[in-house]
Structure formats: structure tokens, C-alpha cells
Write a protein that holds these residues in place. Sequence first.
Motif, short mmCIF file in Angstrom:
data_model
loop_
_atom_site.label_atom_id
_atom_site.label_comp_id
_atom_site.label_asym_id
_atom_site.label_seq_id
_atom_site.Cartn_x
_atom_site.Cartn_y
_atom_site.Cartn_z
N TYR A 61 0.84 -1.19 0.00
CA TYR A 61 0.00 0.00 0.00
C TYR A 61 0.88 1.24 0.00
O TYR A 61 1.91 1.28 0.66
CB TYR A 61 -0.91 0.02 1.24
N THR A 62 0.43 2.26 -0.73
CA THR A 62 1.16 3.52 -0.77
C THR A 62 0.51 4.51 0.20
O THR A 62 -0.71 4.60 0.29
CB THR A 62 1.14 4.12 -2.18
N SER A 111 -2.41 7.70 -3.89
CA SER A 111 -2.03 6.90 -2.72
C SER A 111 -3.23 6.12 -2.19
O SER A 111 -4.38 6.48 -2.43
CB SER A 111 -1.46 7.79 -1.62
N ASP A 112 -2.91 5.07 -1.46
CA ASP A 112 -3.96 4.27 -0.83
C ASP A 112 -4.38 4.85 0.51
O ASP A 112 -5.50 4.63 0.96
CB ASP A 112 -3.46 2.84 -0.59
N ALA A 113 -3.46 5.57 1.16
CA ALA A 113 -3.70 6.06 2.52
C ALA A 113 -2.98 7.38 2.73
O ALA A 113 -2.17 7.81 1.88
CB ALA A 113 -3.23 5.02 3.54
N LYS A 144 -9.94 8.08 2.34
CA LYS A 144 -8.68 7.37 2.54
C LYS A 144 -8.49 6.98 4.01
O LYS A 144 -8.81 7.75 4.91
CB LYS A 144 -7.50 8.26 2.15
N ILE A 183 -5.57 0.17 7.03
CA ILE A 183 -5.56 0.39 5.58
C ILE A 183 -6.18 -0.81 4.87
O ILE A 183 -7.08 -0.66 4.04
CB ILE A 183 -4.13 0.65 5.07
N GLU A 184 -5.70 -1.98 5.23
CA GLU A 184 -6.20 -3.19 4.58
C GLU A 184 -7.69 -3.38 4.79
O GLU A 184 -8.44 -3.68 3.86
CB GLU A 184 -5.42 -4.41 5.08
N LEU A 237 -9.73 -0.70 2.79
CA LEU A 237 -9.70 -0.86 1.33
C LEU A 237 -10.27 -2.18 0.85
O LEU A 237 -10.49 -2.37 -0.33
CB LEU A 237 -8.27 -0.69 0.81
N ARG A 238 -10.52 -3.08 1.78
CA ARG A 238 -11.05 -4.40 1.43
C ARG A 238 -12.43 -4.29 0.84
O ARG A 238 -13.26 -3.55 1.00
CB ARG A 238 -11.10 -5.27 2.68
#
Length: 183
Positions: free
Chosen positions: A3-4, A68-70, A105, A178-179, A182-183
Motif C-alpha cells: 500500500y502507498t 495513494s492508498d492512505a 482514505k 488500511i487493509e 480498502l477491502r
Amino acid sequence: MTYTVAYIVGSISKNSLNRRLSQALITRAPQNLTFTEVTIADLPLYNPDHDAHFLPLAAEKKAVIEASDALMIVTPEYNRSIPGVLKNAIDWFSRPWGHGSLGGKPTLVAGASVGPMGAAFAQDDLKKILTFFNAHLLGQPELYINLTGDDFADDGHILREGTDAFLAGAMQTFAAHIEATLR
């Protein structure tokens, strides 16, 4: 999965405790998190007159956040709130209206100060702002850290064993947040 994480340091001081804290957090993060700093010192004061012809510099920084993811924001406390430079960056990154980059995010807010409250009031204000944008804030652990420059080793890690371990645990929790988000 990797993850970014885009990160912002709310201080522009070259000797910032919070810049040092951001680096300590990054070095304690799980290897599946990669970090890119979004600098804020070079942003001019936000003015809605720019919305029609958005400043390319601000658009580039927004694009990093959007890709970015987060998001991680590490900030000091100035006068019981967030620094003006951070508020200015938030104004840029949330505009033009309806095209902001801060919402949706998974987000970690942290901060350090030499005082016993560890930037708690700044974080409270920042969390209120980020909630407005629908950021998915990590609620626990709260990272109100009391630090001085003497608490850092030359390699950037924090010399207080309990604090260093706490940061490592917090970053593990952030990775799980984060995981899960985003899941």
C-alpha cells in the motif's frame, strides 16, 4: 499486498520534531507500506480565485495524494491548533469544491511536542477537519507524543524503548486499518 501512503508534515521547520517523528514512524512501519512525502512549504496562500485555473503545483501534490492508498499527517501544535501552513495545504488539497483529495482514505494523524499534551489539541482540530472530508481516521491508538530532540538517536529511532515499541505497534495497526478499509 503493498500500500502507498502519502504523508504530510505539518511543520516546515528544518529541525522539526514532527519531521523526525514522521521518519521514526516510517522506519517502524511494516514493509508492505511505502511512503511518499507531500511537501507543503512551497504552496502559496490558498485563494478561491485559483479554482478556475488551478495552480499546477497544487494539482501535482493533489495527484500524489489521490494516487495513494492512505494518508498520514504528522503535525505539531501551534497555539492550541494546527499550524497555518498545514491548514493552507488542506485548503488547497480540498479544492476546487467537489474535487478534493483528502476524503475516503484510511488516515493516521500523529504529532509530537515538548509539552505533556503531545499536540493533542492540534490533532483534535485536524481530525474534525478530516472528518468533514470523510477520511477514514484510525481511532486507536492515539499518537499524542511528548518528545524532545534528545529523544532521537542519530539514526532516527526513538531512544525511549517504550515509545519506540508503541510507534511500531501503531504502524502495524495502521497497516491493518488500511487493509480493512480498502477491502
